[in-house]
Design a protein around this motif. Sequence first.
Motif, PDB file in Angstrom:
ATOM      1  N   ALA A  59       0.851  -1.194   0.000  1.00  0.00           N
ATOM      2  CA  ALA A  59       0.000   0.000   0.000  1.00  0.00           C
ATOM      3  C   ALA A  59       0.886   1.242   0.000  1.00  0.00           C
ATOM      4  CB  ALA A  59      -0.911   0.019   1.225  1.00  0.00           C
ATOM      5  N   LEU A  60       0.554   2.196  -0.852  1.00  0.00           N
ATOM      6  CA  LEU A  60       1.196   3.511  -0.812  1.00  0.00           C
ATOM      7  C   LEU A  60       0.383   4.380   0.141  1.00  0.00           C
ATOM      8  CD1 LEU A  60       3.418   5.373  -1.946  1.00  0.00           C
ATOM      9  CD2 LEU A  60       1.785   6.077  -3.711  1.00  0.00           C
ATOM     10  N   ASP A  61       1.018   4.856   1.206  1.00  0.00           N
ATOM     11  CA  ASP A  61       0.329   5.587   2.264  1.00  0.00           C
ATOM     12  C   ASP A  61       0.476   7.095   2.064  1.00  0.00           C
ATOM     13  OD1 ASP A  61      -1.124   5.893   4.584  1.00  0.00           O
ATOM     14  OD2 ASP A  61       0.566   5.554   5.925  1.00  0.00           O
ATOM     15  N   ASP A  62      -0.439   7.858   2.668  1.00  0.00           N
ATOM     16  CA  ASP A  62      -0.381   9.327   2.686  1.00  0.00           C
ATOM     17  C   ASP A  62      -0.378   9.934   1.288  1.00  0.00           C
ATOM     18  OD1 ASP A  62      -0.106   9.199   5.497  1.00  0.00           O
ATOM     19  OD2 ASP A  62       2.058   8.965   5.320  1.00  0.00           O
ATOM     20  N   PHE A  63      -1.024   9.280   0.324  1.00  0.00           N
ATOM     21  CA  PHE A  63      -0.981   9.770  -1.048  1.00  0.00           C
ATOM     22  C   PHE A  63      -1.652  11.136  -1.147  1.00  0.00           C
ATOM     23  CE2 PHE A  63      -2.635  10.098  -5.414  1.00  0.00           C
ATOM     24  CZ  PHE A  63      -1.447   9.953  -6.111  1.00  0.00           C
TER      25      PHE A  63
ATOM     26  N   LYS B 223      -3.610   4.654  -0.248  1.00  0.00           N
ATOM     27  CA  LYS B 223      -4.346   5.309   0.829  1.00  0.00           C
ATOM     28  C   LYS B 223      -4.262   6.822   0.622  1.00  0.00           C
ATOM     29  CE  LYS B 223      -4.370   3.298   4.862  1.00  0.00           C
ATOM     30  NZ  LYS B 223      -3.959   2.782   6.192  1.00  0.00           N
ATOM     31  N   ILE B 224      -5.404   7.418   0.320  1.00  0.00           N
ATOM     32  CA  ILE B 224      -5.475   8.848   0.048  1.00  0.00           C
ATOM     33  C   ILE B 224      -5.465   9.615   1.363  1.00  0.00           C
ATOM     34  CG2 ILE B 224      -6.868  10.677  -0.988  1.00  0.00           C
ATOM     35  CD1 ILE B 224      -7.928   8.604  -2.959  1.00  0.00           C
ATOM     36  N   ASP B 225      -4.558  10.579   1.465  1.00  0.00           N
ATOM     37  CA  ASP B 225      -4.341  11.289   2.722  1.00  0.00           C
ATOM     38  C   ASP B 225      -5.577  12.026   3.204  1.00  0.00           C
ATOM     39  OD1 ASP B 225      -2.110  12.181   4.644  1.00  0.00           O
ATOM     40  OD2 ASP B 225      -3.108  14.065   4.110  1.00  0.00           O
ATOM     41  N   ARG B 226      -5.707  12.111   4.499  1.00  0.00           N
ATOM     42  CA  ARG B 226      -6.862  12.731   5.152  1.00  0.00           C
ATOM     43  C   ARG B 226      -7.072  14.183   4.727  1.00  0.00           C
ATOM     44  NH1 ARG B 226      -6.560  11.898  10.873  1.00  0.00           N
ATOM     45  NH2 ARG B 226      -8.116  13.526  11.039  1.00  0.00           N
TER      46      ARG B 226
END
Length: 229
Positions: A134-138, A157-160
Motif C-alpha cells: 500500500a502507498l500511504d499518505d498519497f 491510501k489517500i491522505d486525510r
Amino acid sequence: MLDGFYMHYQPIFYLQDPAQAIGYEALLRHPAGWSPFDLLREARRAGAIPVWELRVLERAVEEVLAASSSTLFFNLTPEAFADMAFPLRAARLVESRGATTARVCVEISEQGVYTLKEFVRSLQEWVDRGFFIALDDFGMQRANLDLVLSAHLDYVKIDRALVEGVACDRQKQKLLAGLVEGIAGSGAYPILEGVEKEEDMAWLAETGWDVGIQGFVMARPSAFSNFVS
C-alpha cells in the motif's frame, strides 16, 4: 524509551459494506505518551532501525495474525523498506508464527519515496516475498502519480487532507473523484483516510464508490482484542 511499547489497531472498512473489515492497521503506542514519530526518532538515534522495527512487526503478527484470520496493515520506515535484506527477515518472522505473507500489507509512505527507480527496486523485493503493498499518505506532498501508474501497488491510501470536509467542499469532491477513478483504473484499490465526520461519511456513501474507508467515524484505534470476540 524503546521498551514498553504496545500496539493499537484501527480497522479499514469497505465503504459499501461497512460491517466488513478489509484489515487492521497497526499503530505504535508508548505508556509514557511518546508519539510514534518520537519512538522512531529514538530508534534512529540508537541505530536500531530496522532491527527494532522487526520487534514491532513481531508484536503485531502475534496479536493479529496468530489470533485471527484478519489482514495486518503494517507501516514501514524508509530504512526498512529500502533494506534489501529486510523483506526476507520479515517473511521468515511471519511464517515462523504460522501465518503467510499474503496476510500482511506493508504500507510505504509517499513522503519517504525519492525516485521511481529506487522505489520499484525495493518494492519488488516485498512483492517477491508475497506481501501486499500500500502507498500511504498519497497526496500529502507530491502526489506521485508515476508511482501509482508504474509500480505494483495493491492499495493506495489517500491522505486525510484530501478527505476531511469533503461533504462541503466542491473542489475536494472533484479532486477526490478524479483520484479514486485514476487509482482504481491503475489496478490499485483506493482507501480514504481520516473519515471523521458523519457528514463526510454520508456524502461518501452516496457516491457509490468501491473504496475502503478508515477513520474515527467508523472506529477509533484500540487494542485488537476489542475488535474480535
